[in-house]
Design a protein around this motif. Structure first.
Motif, PDB file in Angstrom:
ATOM      1  N   LYS A 176     -34.999  66.006  59.853  1.00 15.04           N
ATOM      2  CA  LYS A 176     -35.196  67.302  60.507  1.00 15.04           C
ATOM      3  C   LYS A 176     -34.976  68.431  59.495  1.00 15.04           C
ATOM      4  O   LYS A 176     -33.981  68.427  58.762  1.00 15.04           O
ATOM      5  N   GLY A 200     -34.652  72.556  59.298  1.00  9.13           N
ATOM      6  CA  GLY A 200     -34.466  73.759  60.110  1.00  9.13           C
ATOM      7  C   GLY A 200     -35.181  74.960  59.512  1.00  9.13           C
ATOM      8  O   GLY A 200     -35.754  74.892  58.422  1.00  9.13           O
ATOM      9  N   GLY A 201     -35.106  76.064  60.250  1.00  9.55           N
ATOM     10  CA  GLY A 201     -35.767  77.303  59.816  1.00  9.55           C
ATOM     11  C   GLY A 201     -35.334  77.726  58.426  1.00  9.55           C
ATOM     12  O   GLY A 201     -36.136  78.227  57.633  1.00  9.55           O
ATOM     13  N   SER A 202     -34.071  77.487  58.093  1.00 13.07           N
ATOM     14  CA  SER A 202     -33.568  77.905  56.783  1.00 13.07           C
ATOM     15  C   SER A 202     -34.228  77.125  55.651  1.00 13.07           C
ATOM     16  O   SER A 202     -34.309  77.605  54.526  1.00 13.07           O
ATOM     17  N   LYS A 219     -30.341  71.050  55.938  1.00 13.74           N
ATOM     18  CA  LYS A 219     -29.935  72.442  56.172  1.00 13.74           C
ATOM     19  C   LYS A 219     -30.004  73.230  54.869  1.00 13.74           C
ATOM     20  O   LYS A 219     -30.525  72.747  53.870  1.00 13.74           O
ATOM     21  N   ASP A 220     -29.351  74.402  54.869  1.00 14.88           N
ATOM     22  CA  ASP A 220     -29.273  75.216  53.649  1.00 14.88           C
ATOM     23  C   ASP A 220     -27.860  75.232  53.086  1.00 14.88           C
ATOM     24  O   ASP A 220     -27.489  76.122  52.338  1.00 14.88           O
ATOM     25  N   LEU A 230     -19.285  72.010  56.604  1.00 15.91           N
ATOM     26  CA  LEU A 230     -18.265  72.551  55.707  1.00 15.91           C
ATOM     27  C   LEU A 230     -16.919  72.703  56.428  1.00 15.91           C
ATOM     28  O   LEU A 230     -16.868  72.665  57.665  1.00 15.91           O
ATOM     29  N   ASN A 267     -19.792  81.915  56.002  1.00 18.38           N
ATOM     30  CA  ASN A 267     -19.899  83.375  56.125  1.00 18.38           C
ATOM     31  C   ASN A 267     -18.522  84.006  56.334  1.00 18.38           C
ATOM     32  O   ASN A 267     -18.333  85.194  56.083  1.00 18.38           O
ATOM     33  N   GLN A 295     -22.263  76.680  63.840  1.00 17.50           N
ATOM     34  CA  GLN A 295     -23.713  76.843  64.010  1.00 17.50           C
ATOM     35  C   GLN A 295     -24.499  75.687  63.382  1.00 17.50           C
ATOM     36  O   GLN A 295     -25.648  75.440  63.751  1.00 17.50           O
ATOM     37  N   VAL A 296     -23.858  74.984  62.474  1.00 14.08           N
ATOM     38  CA  VAL A 296     -24.585  73.997  61.669  1.00 14.08           C
ATOM     39  C   VAL A 296     -25.207  72.870  62.500  1.00 14.08           C
ATOM     40  O   VAL A 296     -26.222  72.296  62.107  1.00 14.08           O
TER      41      VAL A 296
END
Ligand SMILES: Nc1ncnc2c1ncn2[C@@H]1O[C@H](COP(=O)(O)OP(=O)(O)O)[C@@H](O)[C@H]1O
Ligand SMILES: N[C@@H](CC(=O)OP(=O)(O)O)C(=O)O
Length: 569
Positions: free
Chosen positions: A96, A98-100, A317-318, A323, A328, A353-354
């Motif tokens: 998968k 994602g958008g990132s 993911k990015d 983590l 952030n 959010q991950v």
């Protein structure tokens, strides 16, 4: 000969589950996936996917099948060892992105190279919308409600979406026609919203579905252009059947056999890499397009993994995996190498959010390892999520923050010892369909938190809260406390005294009063409720204390039962 593929082809969920077990008997598969490294750019074309393995005996792999069959009215475990050709096994994993990972044409190229750098895999690919497209679609929808039909063309977000997608197809060298109809229809839809001056949840779901529908069409066209045979699928047309809870639909059990049937059937008829829209489904009653809640593509991926009984689900993911905290808030947060499904689910549910909060469920049910990887840094080992791991040295795994939480203090107006109080309170939440996150009780009072994040509309939340309070006030004195945060300490709750001692030292040093504390039955989470305004500072300080020291020191403290820490004492 029965193969995993043929078993799933019986369109029976028992058999679909059986094939999950089957693939897990291939214990040789997992180690070779752990810590694999790839070099992006070293593209190896997967041009002969259908031919791979062939039907000759030399290409047959030992394959152990352990399945449940309802033969005599009760489930019977059947163990067989069979030789199944690589071709018959069809897909080998889900990947998968994602958008990132898909923010631009260049990113799409890199993702294509990444997929092609695994020539041994026959993946099912699940994609989210490009970059921030879902947010832009939501904003465009909101603006359309009040801007008037003639102004829809001027909605900035619509132009941004059009520019991004047209620029991407041009830069990838694929035909604009792959998305032309969708862009046209999107504009028409927004005009319809403007005309009606209303955006229902059902329409909102249809609106955001354009993001995934376009990204998958572009990507499939690009792979085909590169000589890699790919086939685009809209999840709502391929068997993803959900409840009619628009914006936050649940996947129904019937999805598993339907998806397995479709993907296996298509592979047998004409092998190609499936490129599936994440996040979307089809409502069982209304047959309209639904979405699975924000970040729902992770759930699409794990659902496909379970439906096909695949040996691994990869979520790209990015970031370098799950983590130790939200980067952030804590830029120094480090990847967590291993997690259990329980830890990952708790972490996702309590705000990281991950991962999508529900995404671990199919993986856990199918006992399929989930690997979280970084599409920007594929060599990083990522996070491996499995059923169990060695917890003997684990103290804290991750610190998660969920903001903007509403807390209720509910004190019974009846006398001490009255039975049925808790039952009455929870039946009110049940009747209103409101989800309760964290609970602490005494005989006459309950403190609990409500989760507003699942709802996309602000006014509705306030309306619902007012109604909840009104109903509860019939049996209790209610104190509504808004703008609270839940800080969840995910880890080994067997070491709760150590965790709490360290945590409370930090909070005392900061002068923060914890308003509620709950150690859930999950045994992996301790939740602390503080004011929103104090929460980030607390998370940073807690992270520093638990993760900025040498691991050996934490371990020593565990062994010696000494909770003091030089950073605080
Ligand atoms: N504990 C955490 N571990 C990793 N990432 C986290 C965590 N908490 C929050 N994040 C954020 O989640 C992001 C990845 O999730 P998301 O944006 O949904 O990815 P994608 O769009 O690729 O599915 C990261 O960029 C990071 O900012
Ligand atoms: N595009 C949807 C679904 C999704 O899963 O996205 P992502 O994988 O980028 O978090 C969203 O933004 O919610």
């Amino acid at each position: 000969m029965a193969s995993a593929m043929n078993l799933c082809g019986n369109y029976n969920s028992t058999f679909a589950a059986a094939s999950v077990k089957a693939s897990h008997c291939q214990s040789h598969l997992l180690p070779c996936r752990i810590g694999f490294s790839v070099s992006v750019g070293a593209a190896v074309p997967i041009s002969c996917r259908g031919e791979r393995g062939g039907s000759g005996s030399s290409n047959k792999a030992a394959f152990s099948i352990s399945c449940c069959r309802a033969a005599t009215g009760r489930d019977v475990l059947v163990e067989e060892n069979e030789a199944v050709s690589e071709t018959e096994r069809s897909y080998t994993c889900v990947m998968k992105f994602g958008g990132s990972s898909l923010a631009s044409a260049d990113r799409m190229k890199e993702v294509a190279n990444l997929i092609m750098s695994f020539p041994e895999e026959r993946p099912v690919i699940v994609l989210s919308a490009m970059g921030k497209t879902t947010n832009l679609l939501l904003l465009a929808g909101e603006k359309a409600v009040s801007c008037g039909v003639s102004n829809v063309d001027n909605i900035e977000e619509l132009s941004t979406i059009k520019d991004l997608h047209l620029r991407t197809v041009d830069q990838l060298g694929v035909d604009r026609n792959v998305i032309a109809k969708h862009l046209e229809e999107l504009e028409q839809l927004l005009k319809g919203v403007a005309m009606m001056k209303e955006l229902t949840r059902r329409t909102q779901d249809y609106l955001v579905s354009f993001g995934e529908c376009m990204s998958t069409r572009i990507f499939a066209a690009y792979l085909n252009k590169m000589g890699v045979k790919a086939r685009q699928y809209d999840a709502f047309e391929m068997g993803f059947i959900t409840t009619d809870d628009f914006t936050n639909a649940d996947i129904l059990e019937a999805t598993y056999p339907a998806v397995a049937k479709r993907l296996h059937g298509d592979w047998v008829a004409d092998p190609a890499i499936p490129i599936v829209t994440g996040f979307l489904g089809k409502a069982r009653k209304s047959c309209a397009v639904t979405t699975l809640g924000r970040g729902g593509s992770d759930l699409t991926a794990t659902t496909i993994g379970r439906a096909l009984g695949l040996p691994e689900i990869q979520v790209w993911k990015d970031v370098d995996g799950v983590l130790t905290s939200d980067p952030n808030i804590c830029p120094q947060a480090e990847p967590v190498p291993c997690l259990t499904f329980d830890e990952a689910a708790e972490l996702a549910y309590f705000g990281a959010q991950v991962l999508h909060p529900q995404s671990m469920r199919p993986a856990r049910e199918g006992d399929i390892p989930v690997r979280v990887k970084n599409s920007y840094n594929p060599k990083a080992p990522g996070t491996l999520i499995t059923k169990a791991r060695d917890m003997s040295k684990a103290v804290l795994t991750s610190i998660v923050l969920k903001r903007n939480v509403t807390m209720l203090d509910i004190v019974s107006t009846r006398m001490l010892g009255q039975y049925g109080f808790l039952a009455k309170v929870f039946s009110i939440f049940e009747d209103l369909g409101i989800s309760v996150d964290v609970v602490a009780t005494s005989e006459v009072s309950i403190s609990l938190t409500l989760d507003p994040s699942k709802l996309w509309s602000r006014e509705l939340i306030q309306q619902e809260l007012d109604y909840v309070v009104e109903e509860l006030e019939k049996i209790a004195v209610v104190n509504l406390l808004q703008n609270r945060s839940i800080i969840s300490l995910i880890g080994n709750v067997q070491k709760s005294s150590l965790i709490l001692e360290k945590a409370f030292r930090v909070l005392r040093t900061l002068g923060v009063n914890v308003q509620m504390i709950s150690q859930g039955a999950s045994k992996v989470n301790i939740s602390l409720i503080v004011n929103d305004s104090e929460a980030e500072q607390c998370v940073r300080a807690l992270h520093k204390t638990f993760f900025d020291s040498e691991p050996s020191q934490l371990e020593n403290e565990c062994i010696q039962g000494n909770g003091s820490h030089p950073a605080i004492s």
